[in-house]
Write a protein that holds these residues in place. Structure first.
Motif: not given
Lengths: 97, 97
Positions: A44-52, B7-13
């Motif tokens: 699922d590429k949408k909203y990810d509250p944990v990551r946010e 993970e790499q993309l998230r680190e960049e973000l």
């Protein structure tokens, strides 16, 4: 303060504005890449509250002011929301092909 | 895409988030300096719609996407508003001394 000093401050502000613009757009590209990568994996590429929440925590931890955490969080939530809209738009385009 | 790529993309973000944070705060410092400079000259340091329009025009002219101008303008108006609140706060503090 001379007129020149005010002009200099404004020039600096204009410069910082354009740097922020560039980074917001760079962020947008990364969000698109992340969404695409997730989609390729059927995630699922949408909203990810944990990551946010994780991102916001990291931002708060690094905030040295002058803006308060509450203001910074508000601004970043707007930036995140814009990123989500970018994903939505891309998804609509996908449906047309 | 491997897990590592995501993970790499998230680190960049995360990195870009912190760069944006730093620039927003740098902008806040410049706004405070500008307000102080104006006040020293007895000028109105508050909201200047002409200057804001000028900044937004410059930003739009330099916007290369992926975000649309409307989204970028919305985000910058929020950033400008935060700057104004910073001035208000400073002014309140001034009244206490």
């Amino acid at each position: 303060m001379s007129r020149t000093e005010l002009e200099q401050l404004r020039e600096e502000l204009d410069g910082v504005n354009l740097e922020i613009l560039e980074l917001i757009n760079k962020r947008g590209e990364l969000v698109k890449q992340t969404a695409q990568a997730k989609e390729n994996h059927g995630a699922d590429k949408k909203y990810d509250p944990v990551r946010e929440r994780d991102m916001l925590e990291r931002i708060k931890k690094n905030n040295e002011g002058p803006f308060k955490n509450a203001t910074i969080i508000h601004l970043f939530k707007e930036i995140f929301k814009a990123g989500l809209e970018l994903q939505e738009k891309d998804h609509s385009n996908d449906l047309l092909v």
